[in-house]
Write a protein that holds these residues in place. Sequence first.
Motif, PDB file in Angstrom:
ATOM      1  N   UNK A  41       7.883  15.421  -7.425  1.00 32.10           N
ATOM      2  CA  UNK A  41       7.485  14.251  -7.838  1.00 32.10           C
ATOM      3  C   UNK A  41       8.050  14.099  -9.368  1.00 32.10           C
ATOM      4  N   UNK A  42       7.961  14.975 -10.037  1.00 33.44           N
ATOM      5  CA  UNK A  42       8.329  14.944 -11.466  1.00 33.44           C
ATOM      6  C   UNK A  42       9.913  14.507 -11.556  1.00 33.44           C
ATOM      7  N   UNK A  43      10.603  15.288 -10.767  1.00 34.56           N
ATOM      8  CA  UNK A  43      12.133  15.002 -10.829  1.00 34.56           C
ATOM      9  C   UNK A  43      12.345  13.295 -10.088  1.00 34.56           C
ATOM     10  N   UNK A  44      11.797  12.983  -9.273  1.00 30.46           N
ATOM     11  CA  UNK A  44      11.971  11.685  -8.910  1.00 30.46           C
ATOM     12  C   UNK A  44      11.502  10.902  -9.725  1.00 30.46           C
ATOM     13  N   UNK A  45      10.376  10.671 -10.493  1.00 28.44           N
ATOM     14  CA  UNK A  45       9.719   9.991 -11.513  1.00 28.44           C
ATOM     15  C   UNK A  45      10.441   9.984 -12.640  1.00 28.44           C
ATOM     16  N   UNK A  46      10.822  11.011 -13.201  1.00 28.71           N
ATOM     17  CA  UNK A  46      11.313  11.133 -14.778  1.00 28.71           C
ATOM     18  C   UNK A  46      12.941  11.009 -14.747  1.00 28.71           C
ATOM     19  N   UNK A  47      13.291  12.088 -13.731  1.00 31.17           N
ATOM     20  CA  UNK A  47      15.076  12.421 -14.042  1.00 31.17           C
ATOM     21  C   UNK A  47      15.617  11.393 -12.915  1.00 31.17           C
ATOM     22  N   UNK A  48      15.152  11.067 -11.725  1.00 29.68           N
ATOM     23  CA  UNK A  48      15.650   9.920 -10.944  1.00 29.68           C
ATOM     24  C   UNK A  48      15.151   8.651 -11.175  1.00 29.68           C
TER      25      UNK A  48
END
Length: 145
Positions: free
Chosen positions: A24-31
Amino acid sequence: MHEANIPDLVRHWRATAAITPCRLFSAIVEQNQPIGMLWDWQMFDLDGWIIPAGLPEDRLARVMDFVMFATDTQRLADQAAYISYGPARASSAPLVGQHADLGVEMAPHMPTDPANAVNTFLFNFEWWASYRDDLDAQFQAWLLQ
């Protein structure tokens, strides 16, 4: 065991799917995806260290050095600069800083941050040990319908 209708359980599992904080961190922050994390009633699944009894003193000393190294308050907080799994020690939470590459404050993305860990529960190993086979059999029978 609570008797439940398998299709209802499947719908519930789909609606409350488990996902790791890192994904979720990747989806929210990075993507920059338009989603958010719901921390309420998160399940904690704990691991631990086991030190065998009867180790020779030299090996025990090395093991204890490693355990102290691996569970150090600052070291656990430092890991949060790279991955959004929360540090296991409560004493590490105030020391969590920014992501090493992104510069994003990591505390709001940590499952163990005090603001995110208000309503949590521990994975019930005893319950699953007692009922997993029955649930798996019911689920497989439902799939074959």
